[in-house]
Structures are given as structure tokens and as C-alpha cells.
Design an enzyme around this catalytic site. Structure first.
Site, PDB file in Angstrom:
ATOM      1  N   HIS A 306      56.322 107.788 -22.142  1.00 14.88           N
ATOM      2  CA  HIS A 306      56.227 106.445 -21.936  1.00 14.88           C
ATOM      3  C   HIS A 306      57.552 106.022 -22.766  1.00 14.88           C
ATOM      4  CE1 HIS A 306      54.852 102.163 -22.690  1.00 14.88           C
ATOM      5  NE2 HIS A 306      55.510 102.419 -23.875  1.00 14.88           N
ATOM      6  N   GLU A 307      58.102 106.312 -23.766  1.00 18.09           N
ATOM      7  CA  GLU A 307      59.488 105.772 -23.993  1.00 18.09           C
ATOM      8  C   GLU A 307      60.480 106.192 -23.130  1.00 18.09           C
ATOM      9  OE1 GLU A 307      59.801 103.811 -26.632  1.00 18.09           O
ATOM     10  OE2 GLU A 307      57.629 103.742 -26.933  1.00 18.09           O
ATOM     11  N   HIS A 310      61.130 103.933 -20.250  1.00 21.25           N
ATOM     12  CA  HIS A 310      61.759 102.729 -20.474  1.00 21.25           C
ATOM     13  C   HIS A 310      63.262 103.089 -19.810  1.00 21.25           C
ATOM     14  CE1 HIS A 310      58.824 100.087 -22.156  1.00 21.25           C
ATOM     15  NE2 HIS A 310      58.357 100.796 -23.118  1.00 21.25           N
ATOM     16  N   GLU A 387      55.993  97.383 -20.288  1.00 22.75           N
ATOM     17  CA  GLU A 387      55.277  98.390 -21.079  1.00 22.75           C
ATOM     18  C   GLU A 387      54.274  98.971 -20.095  1.00 22.75           C
ATOM     19  OE1 GLU A 387      55.389  99.497 -24.163  1.00 22.75           O
ATOM     20  OE2 GLU A 387      57.196  98.242 -24.406  1.00 22.75           O
TER      21      GLU A 387
END
Length: 451
Positions: A306-307, A310, A387
Site C-alpha cells: 500500500h505504502e 503511494h 488511499e
């Protein structure tokens, strides 16, 4: 300029402060009502969150919200309005002039006086906020099992934080005054360039030189998790140079993970509280309360997926560009209105006294308050969109189930309450709620099946 002009400005600022906080408190009270009335675990979480944990999270959220409302009433409305009414800013400026005079320095030098003004204001601000900080950490967080700080650790932490802040702020303040004084009619352009450069420098240097002053960073030990993270980074062409574990458990039980660094030198930091049993192979060192908490290696990979999403999707770069445009607009307004005399008289200054730093404070904090509120709301909406996109990125990497499990586990371990008032969530949350993210992952799975 008549006194009525200054009085009108002061009244407008006081009304702005009261209205802005009244809206925030109203929104918070809506969530307080949810904490008091939402008494059943949502159906989606019954298999993961027991009644006892749910009610612990509900009580923790309620205590946090009530504390936030109390602090807003006392600090952001009561004390602030009183300070504005008595002209505290002008009194602190006069005190700074007197201190410079006693030191037999040049009190007509605005840069010197401004530096002392920053120092004195920060001392006052620190002592004002200290009782609330102590209560939050040693009463609220302690009561709910999150605080790990001792009084000695806290005191030393606050002292270091204060000293580091002054070391950074005072030279930056001097540079800002110098640029405004010497930058000509278009000084705001130079000011914008300066703050942009400083922001990038601090983004680069803070994690390397400043953050280690407050927490212990150690390289993640070689093993399956480290190898998996390095393989994931390599598959995404993420220029990972270092991988750290930060001993966040010395200050709190809350967990997190993030990456930092510019260009081709990126570093990933994992909180030890994110790792299962703090990453220790032997859990005998842990308390019964700590055992079994944290994420498995697969779940940690999902969180990092997920990070890294970004980064891969350009969210960091987009945010930097947006903030630079935002800053430029703010400095443009400042450059055009900061000389308006009633601003300073309203703050308690004698006519003709117009400190640059005070003008910056007035324009950024009060004149641009409505714009800032709208901008923050827009950024909150954008953040939630980012997100969702990062969750989808992790989903496409094959971490659908692991990400869902990690989100649930982190929510439970951090006593996150899963039920929110729609307006409170829309206004405050930079991340979608747990239920919203789980529902989106479910939708992605169904779309994948259809395709």
C-alpha cells in the site's frame, strides 16, 4: 486610520475564531453521539472484533473526543480570544524589544527582535500546552494501555523537541525577515522559493539527523521478512537503500510504517509495534498484553505494498506540487495585504509599528482562515482518494486478503472504533474508514471475478 477600523478587524478575528471552533465542536459532538449510541459490533467485523474490544475502542474514542472538545473550548476559544483581546502579541513583541535592549544589542534591528519574539512565544506556547499534553499521555493514553513513556523520558523528549525547534525556527525566521526586507516588490516569490527549498531539505535531513535524536532506529535483521521487502521493492523499481525498525514501543503501543527520501535514495521504516510480537523470535520478553499483537510477515508486506503504491502512483510528488502552489498563493496574498495598518493596531501595536513576522502570522492564521479551511477539506478528500488508489495497487500486487487482515488487525490493536458519523468522517478523516476500505477491497474482488 480610526480606532474603529482596528476594532472592526479585532472583532472580525474574534468572530472568526469562535465560528471556526464552533463548527469543529459541533462536528465532534456528532461523533460523541455515535460513540454513545453505537453499541453493537458491525456485522462485517463480528468474526474479528469481540464485544469487549469493541467497547474498549468505543470508550477510548469517546474519551479522546471529549478531551479534544475540552481542549478546543479552553485553548482555541477561551485562551486565544483572551490573548487577542488583551493584545498579547504586542506585549510579547515589546518584551522582546526590552530583552534585546538589556543585552545592549540593536533593538531597532527587526531580525534580532523577531528571533527573540519567536523564542519567547515558543516558551509561552510550550508551557500553555504542557498540561494538556501531560493529561493526554499520562492519563488518557495510560488509561487505555497505550502510553509507554516514563516521566523522565517525557521530560527529556519535550526538552529535546523544544531545543531542536528553536535551532531550526530561529535561523528560518531571520531569513524570512531578511527576504521580505531586501526582496523588493516581488519578495513573495523569493520567500516562496526559500520555503520550498527549506521544505525539501528538511524532508531529506529530518529522518536522517533529527528523528534519531528522539527514537532508536536499527536495521531490520536479515531474514525472510527483509528479503521479501527487498524483493517487493526491486519488483517495483523502488530505490530502497535502507530498511529500519524504529523502537516506537518506548513511547506508545500505536503502530505505523512509512518511507522517506528524495530521488534515488529511499528508506523504509517499520514501527516495532507493527511487527508480530515486535519482531522478536522469543515472546518471553513481552508482557501478556503485548503477545500476539502486530502483523504477520505477509500482512506487513501488504501494508508496504500500500505504502509503495503511494510512491508508484506519484502521490508524494503530487502532494508536494499542490503544497507549493498553495504556499505560493498564500505568500502572494501576504505580499499584497501585510502592510494594512489596522491589522497591527487590532493586535495591540501602536500606529506605525508593523513587524513583518506578526503580519505573516495575521495573514496566514486569520485573513486566510476560510481559504485554509476549504483547502484542508479539499486535501482531505484528495488524500482519501489516494488511499483508495494505494489499496487498489496493493490488491493488484496480490495482497487482497493480507491487506484486509492487516487493516483489521491494526484497527483492533490500536483500538480504532469502526463506526463514524458521516459528516465527522468526511470533514476529519484523511483515510477512508476501516469498513469503507474493506468494502472497497470486496468490490475489487467481485470486479476481478467478473473480468
Amino acid at each position: 486610520m480610526s480606532e474603529l477600523d482596528a476594532g472592526t478587524v479585532l472583532l472580525s478575528i474574534l468572530l472568526l475564531v469562535i465560528i471556526e471552533n464552533a463548527i469543529e465542536i459541533y462536528i465532534s459532538l456528532r461523533q460523541v453521539r455515535v460513540y454513545r449510541t453505537a453499541l453493537k459490533v458491525p456485522a462485517e467485523l463480528t468474526a474479528h472484533m469481540g464485544e469487549e474490544t469493541f467497547h474498549k475502542a468505543r470508550k477510548y474514542g469517546l474519551d479522546q473526543e471529549n478531551f479534544g472538545i475540552f481542549k478546543a473550548v479552553v485553548m482555541d476559544v477561551g485562551l486565544l480570544c483572551m490573548e487577542l483581546y488583551i493584545g498579547l502579541i504586542a506585549l510579547l513583541w515589546q518584551l522582546s524589544v526590552e530583552v534585546v535592549d538589556k543585552l545592549q544589542w540593536d533593538s531597532k534591528n527587526e531580525i534580532i527582535v523577531s528571533c527573540f519574539f519567536v523564542l519567547i512565544s515558543n516558551v509561552l506556547s510550550t508551557f500553555k500546552g504542557l498540561p494538556f499534553k501531560i493529561y493526554k499521555i499520562f492519563v488518557l493514553e495510560e488509561t487505555h494501555g497505550f502510553n509507554k513513556q516514563t516521566a523522565r523520558f517525557f521530560a527529556w523528549d519535550q526538552l529535546k523537541g523544544f531545543l531542536v525547534t528553536q535551532v531550526l525556527m530561529i535561523p528560518i525566521t531571520a531569513a524570512i525577515i531578511f527576504i521580505v526586507q531586501r526582496g523588493g516588490d516581488n519578495f513573495f516569490i523569493w520567500l516562496w522559493i526559500f520555503t520550498g527549498v527549506i521544505s525539501l531539505v528538511l524532508l531529506t535531513l529530518y529522518p536522517i539527523f533529527i528523528a534519531p535524536l528522539f527514537d532508536k532506529y536499527t536495521p531490520l535483521e536479515k531474514g525472510a521478512l527483509r528479503q521479501s521487502i527487498e524483493d517487493l521493492a526491486a519488483s517495483l523499481k523502488f530505490p530502497l537503500t535502507k530498511l529500519f525498525v524504529v523502537e516506537g514501543s518506548k513511547r506508545s503501543s500505536h503502530s505505523n510504517a512509512y518511507f522517506y527520501g528524495l530521488w534515488n535514495s529511499k528508506r523504509i521504516v517499520l514501527f516495532d509495534t507493527l511487527l508480530l510480537n515486535k519482531g522478536k523470535p522469543d515472546d518471553s520478553e513481552l508482557s501478556e498484553e503485548e503477545k500476539g499483537k502486530g502483523c504477520t510477515d505477509e500482512e506487513v508486506l501488504a501494508v508496504l505494498g500500500h505504502e509503495l503504491g503511494h510512491w508508484k502512483l506519484g502521490h508524494v510528488t503530487k502532494n508536494i506540487i499542490i503544497m507549493q502552489v498553495h504556499l505560493f498563493l498564500m505568500f502572494l496574498v501576504f505580499g499584497n495585504v501585510f502592510k494594512y495598518p489596522p491589522f497591527y493596531v487590532a493586535m495591540g501595536f501602536q500606529p506605525g509599528t508593523r513587524p513583518i513576522l506578526v503580519g505573516l502570522l495575521i495573514v496566514f492564521t486569520y485573513v486566510l482562515a476560510p481559504y485554509n479551511a476549504l483547502m484542508n477539506f479539499a486535501l482531505t478528500i484528495l488524500s482519501r482518494r489516494f488511499e483508495y488508489q494505494a489499496d487498489e495497487f496493493a490488491f493488484k500486487l496480490g495482497f487482497a486478503d493480507q491487506l484486509g487482515q492487516a487493516l483489521i488487525k491494526l484497527n483492533v490493536d490500536n483500538l480504532g472504533f469502526p463506526v463514524y458519523d458521516w459528516l465527522y468522517s468526511t470533514w476529519n478523516h484523511s483515510h477512508p474508514t476501516l469498513l469503507q476500505r474493506l468494502n472497497r477491497l470486496k468490490e475489487l474482488k467481485e470486479e476481478k471475478k467478473l473480468n
